[in-house]
Every structure is written in structure tokens, then in C-alpha cells.
Design a protein around this motif. Structure first.
Motif, mmCIF file in Angstrom:
data_model
loop_
_atom_site.group_PDB
_atom_site.id
_atom_site.type_symbol
_atom_site.label_atom_id
_atom_site.label_comp_id
_atom_site.label_asym_id
_atom_site.label_seq_id
_atom_site.Cartn_x
_atom_site.Cartn_y
_atom_site.Cartn_z
ATOM 1 N N LEU A 82 53.778 27.616 -62.078
ATOM 2 C CA LEU A 82 53.212 28.716 -61.310
ATOM 3 C C LEU A 82 51.739 28.926 -61.651
ATOM 4 O O LEU A 82 50.898 29.087 -60.765
ATOM 5 N N LEU A 83 51.413 28.885 -62.950
ATOM 6 C CA LEU A 83 50.029 29.039 -63.383
ATOM 7 C C LEU A 83 49.171 27.869 -62.897
ATOM 8 O O LEU A 83 48.047 28.053 -62.444
ATOM 9 N N ALA A 84 49.707 26.669 -62.967
ATOM 10 C CA ALA A 84 48.950 25.492 -62.515
ATOM 11 C C ALA A 84 48.622 25.591 -61.034
ATOM 12 O O ALA A 84 47.486 25.319 -60.613
ATOM 13 N N LYS A 85 49.598 26.001 -60.222
ATOM 14 C CA LYS A 85 49.352 26.161 -58.785
ATOM 15 C C LYS A 85 48.319 27.244 -58.532
ATOM 16 O O LYS A 85 47.459 27.103 -57.654
ATOM 17 N N ALA A 86 48.394 28.337 -59.277
ATOM 18 C CA ALA A 86 47.453 29.441 -59.085
ATOM 19 C C ALA A 86 46.038 29.017 -59.463
ATOM 20 O O ALA A 86 45.079 29.351 -58.763
ATOM 21 N N ILE A 87 45.883 28.276 -60.545
ATOM 22 C CA ILE A 87 44.545 27.817 -60.961
ATOM 23 C C ILE A 87 43.961 26.879 -59.915
ATOM 24 O O ILE A 87 42.764 26.896 -59.646
ATOM 25 N N GLU A 88 44.799 26.072 -59.292
ATOM 26 C CA GLU A 88 44.329 25.144 -58.252
ATOM 27 C C GLU A 88 43.703 25.880 -57.072
ATOM 28 O O GLU A 88 42.872 25.323 -56.367
ATOM 29 N N THR A 89 44.102 27.120 -56.836
ATOM 30 C CA THR A 89 43.572 27.872 -55.695
ATOM 31 C C THR A 89 42.182 28.450 -55.960
ATOM 32 O O THR A 89 41.522 28.886 -55.029
ATOM 33 N N LEU A 90 41.738 28.471 -57.201
ATOM 34 C CA LEU A 90 40.436 29.049 -57.540
ATOM 35 C C LEU A 90 39.292 28.137 -57.096
ATOM 36 O O LEU A 90 39.455 26.918 -56.993
ATOM 37 N N THR A 91 38.121 28.745 -56.907
ATOM 38 C CA THR A 91 36.921 27.949 -56.609
ATOM 39 C C THR A 91 36.509 27.198 -57.862
ATOM 40 O O THR A 91 36.944 27.535 -58.977
ATOM 41 N N GLU A 131 42.290 38.391 -61.594
ATOM 42 C CA GLU A 131 42.921 39.142 -60.512
ATOM 43 C C GLU A 131 43.518 38.203 -59.476
ATOM 44 O O GLU A 131 44.651 38.371 -59.032
ATOM 45 N N LEU A 132 42.721 37.196 -59.088
ATOM 46 C CA LEU A 132 43.206 36.207 -58.116
ATOM 47 C C LEU A 132 44.417 35.453 -58.648
ATOM 48 O O LEU A 132 45.383 35.209 -57.919
ATOM 49 N N LEU A 133 44.366 35.062 -59.924
ATOM 50 C CA LEU A 133 45.500 34.356 -60.533
ATOM 51 C C LEU A 133 46.753 35.226 -60.498
ATOM 52 O O LEU A 133 47.841 34.759 -60.151
ATOM 53 N N LYS A 134 46.581 36.473 -60.859
ATOM 54 C CA LYS A 134 47.722 37.398 -60.873
ATOM 55 C C LYS A 134 48.318 37.527 -59.473
ATOM 56 O O LYS A 134 49.532 37.399 -59.288
ATOM 57 N N ASN A 135 47.459 37.756 -58.474
ATOM 58 C CA ASN A 135 47.946 37.918 -57.096
ATOM 59 C C ASN A 135 48.608 36.638 -56.591
ATOM 60 O O ASN A 135 49.670 36.681 -55.970
ATOM 61 N N THR A 136 47.982 35.498 -56.865
ATOM 62 C CA THR A 136 48.533 34.220 -56.412
ATOM 63 C C THR A 136 49.873 33.951 -57.075
ATOM 64 O O THR A 136 50.825 33.511 -56.418
ATOM 65 N N MET A 137 49.961 34.213 -58.376
ATOM 66 C CA MET A 137 51.215 33.977 -59.090
ATOM 67 C C MET A 137 52.313 34.904 -58.578
ATOM 68 O O MET A 137 53.470 34.501 -58.467
ATOM 69 N N GLU A 138 51.961 36.139 -58.240
ATOM 70 C CA GLU A 138 52.955 37.057 -57.686
ATOM 71 C C GLU A 138 53.441 36.557 -56.337
ATOM 72 O O GLU A 138 54.634 36.604 -56.045
ATOM 73 N N GLU A 139 52.512 36.046 -55.510
ATOM 74 C CA GLU A 139 52.907 35.511 -54.198
ATOM 75 C C GLU A 139 53.812 34.297 -54.359
ATOM 76 O O GLU A 139 54.866 34.202 -53.740
ATOM 77 N N TYR A 140 53.375 33.329 -55.187
ATOM 78 C CA TYR A 140 54.179 32.130 -55.406
ATOM 79 C C TYR A 140 55.517 32.480 -56.021
ATOM 80 O O TYR A 140 56.547 31.941 -55.648
ATOM 81 N N GLY A 141 55.488 33.388 -56.977
ATOM 82 C CA GLY A 141 56.721 33.793 -57.639
ATOM 83 C C GLY A 141 57.679 34.441 -56.676
ATOM 84 O O GLY A 141 58.884 34.199 -56.692
#
Length: 146
Positions: A82-91, A131-141
Motif C-alpha cells: 500500500l505504501l509503495a503504491k502511494a509513493i508511486e503516485t507522488l511527483t 498528506e497525499l500519502l495518507k489520502n492515497t493509502m486510505e483510498e487504496y485501502g
């Protein structure tokens, strides 16, 4: 004559019984000595503290369970999908700040010097990235648990 042969058999039997008892007593003493040694030198796993227990244990790590994020500067192994996917979404800039801050352990001032940015900008990038990581992880989760 018969009396002496009966006497000899009885004597021999008593001698044999005595030797058996002495042998068993010796075995008992050896066994008690062994138990005493074990009691002094061995500890049950349930009696170990958590830190002592973890010193004796090992955890297998398999590369199939890890995710690798790599670019020109970084080669990072992340265990959480989940963290790896969220980090991939960052600029790229936000990834760089996160990698330097959390994986390299650099301070905001050191990151600012390295990237030729103002320290407050680095702080802002890090804060927004989290913040973006948290939101992305919540969405993916949330999607994974439907």
C-alpha cells in the motif's frame, strides 16, 4: 549340602540385589545432577523477555513480498504494498523529499541545501507529501477491503 547351595543362591541373590540398588542410586544421583545443571544453565522460552526472545529468533524476508522503488538517485525496498503504491503516485520532487527525509534520514536544512531550495519549501513538500500519502493509502485501502 543342600543347605549350603541354598545359602549360596540366597547370598548371590542378595549381592545381586545390592549391586542393582547401588547402580540405581548412582543413576539417580547422575540424573539429579543433570537436572540441576539444566536448571542453572537453561531457560524456558516462556521465561524470556521479549527483547531476549527476539535476539534468538529470525524472520525470513522474501523479495516477492517487497516492493522496490528506484530512480537515478534512490533504490528503496518497501515491505508494504500500500505504501509503495502511494509513493508511486507522488511527483518526482515530492518523492525526492520523502526519500531524503525518511529513507536517508536527512534534515530539512540538509535537503534544502542538496536540492537548492528554501528550507520552508522542503518542509511544505514533506508535509503535503505525507498528506497525499495518507489520502492515497486510505483510498487504496478502502478499495482493497470492499
Amino acid at each position: 549340602m543342600e543347605q549350603s547351595s541354598s545359602y549360596n543362591k540366597e547370598t548371590i541373590q542378595h549381592q545381586f540385589d545390592r549391586k542393582c540398588k547401588l547402580a540405581l542410586q548412582g543413576e539417580k544421583i547422575d540424573y539429579e545432577r543433570h537436572l540441576s545443571y539444566r536448571q542453572k544453565h537453561e531457560i524456558l522460552f516462556c521465561e524470556l523477555s521479549k527483547t531476549e526472545f527476539w535476539k534468538l529468533s529470525t524472520v525470513d524476508e522474501y523479495t516477492a513480498e517487497s516492493y522496490f522503488l528506484a530512480d537515478e538517485q534512490f533504490d528503496v525496498k518497501i515491505k508494504n504494498e500500500l505504501l509503495a503504491k502511494a509513493i508511486e503516485t507522488l511527483t518526482e520532487r515530492k518523492k525526492e523529499v520523502i526519500f531524503l527525509s525518511y529513507f536517508q534520514g536527512m534534515s530539512d536544512a540538509a535537503i534544502a541545501r542538496k536540492l537548492n531550495l528554501v528550507r520552508s519549501t522542503v518542509c511544505e513538500h514533506r508535509t503535503r507529501s505525507l498528506e497525499l500519502l495518507k489520502n492515497t493509502m486510505e483510498e487504496y485501502g478502502y478499495e482493497n477491503y470492499r
